[in-house]
Write an enzyme that holds these catalytic residues in place. Sequence first.
Site, PDB file in Angstrom:
ATOM      1  N   ALA A  37       0.826  -1.207   0.000  1.00  0.00           N
ATOM      2  CA  ALA A  37       0.000   0.000   0.000  1.00  0.00           C
ATOM      3  C   ALA A  37       0.861   1.258   0.000  1.00  0.00           C
ATOM      4  CB  ALA A  37      -0.908   0.006   1.225  1.00  0.00           C
ATOM      5  N   GLY A  77       1.390  -5.388   1.841  1.00  0.00           N
ATOM      6  CA  GLY A  77       0.175  -5.943   1.256  1.00  0.00           C
ATOM      7  C   GLY A  77       0.453  -6.827   0.056  1.00  0.00           C
ATOM      8  N   GLU A  80       1.115 -10.110   1.430  1.00  0.00           N
ATOM      9  CA  GLU A  80      -0.144 -10.667   1.923  1.00  0.00           C
ATOM     10  C   GLU A  80      -0.988 -11.228   0.778  1.00  0.00           C
ATOM     11  OE1 GLU A  80      -1.113  -8.498   6.047  1.00  0.00           O
ATOM     12  OE2 GLU A  80      -0.990  -7.113   4.339  1.00  0.00           O
ATOM     13  N   GLU A 100       6.167  -2.695   6.933  1.00  0.00           N
ATOM     14  CA  GLU A 100       5.356  -1.653   7.559  1.00  0.00           C
ATOM     15  C   GLU A 100       5.586  -1.554   9.066  1.00  0.00           C
ATOM     16  OE1 GLU A 100       2.288  -4.848   6.253  1.00  0.00           O
ATOM     17  OE2 GLU A 100       4.354  -4.342   5.828  1.00  0.00           O
TER      18      GLU A 100
END
Length: 164
Positions: A37, A77, A80, A100
Amino acid sequence: SSPVLQALEDGLKKADADPSVKAIMICGDNGKFSAGADIRGFSSPKRGGVALGLIVSLIERSEKPVVAAIEDIALGGGLEVALGCHYRIAHVKARMGLPEVTIGLLPGAEGTQRLPRLIGVPAALDIITTGRHVPATEALKLGLVDEVVEENTVEAAIRLANKV
């Protein structure tokens, strides 16, 4: 971004519904899988749209094999998304991680649950708490990826999808 998440959701649903599609391959653009992100989006007001965690769950629930073709980076992300896939192929120069945490954020799309299930708690805790980037060869040893290739990851992912 919202448009990328929406396109991913639409593509997954379309592929799942199409009986001629036997497997799904997810790859990035311009030689990268996904850097995750854009943190600038965290300061903007919440907008409607698809949440990353829902997309990752959609990938995981697919009845068709889903293969991630990881080139260059799969961070935050992006990792993920790859963790939601049933199989992961990485280029030998790829790096993966959940960076992050280095700015005080926890992975928000269930990476903290999927990673330990895949590679075990001790190795996952190291990756989750340090935010370090794991090279592809180490990722293979940990069981984070199923195969490391020096060639085109998209072609290798297609071969694996055809095999499974």
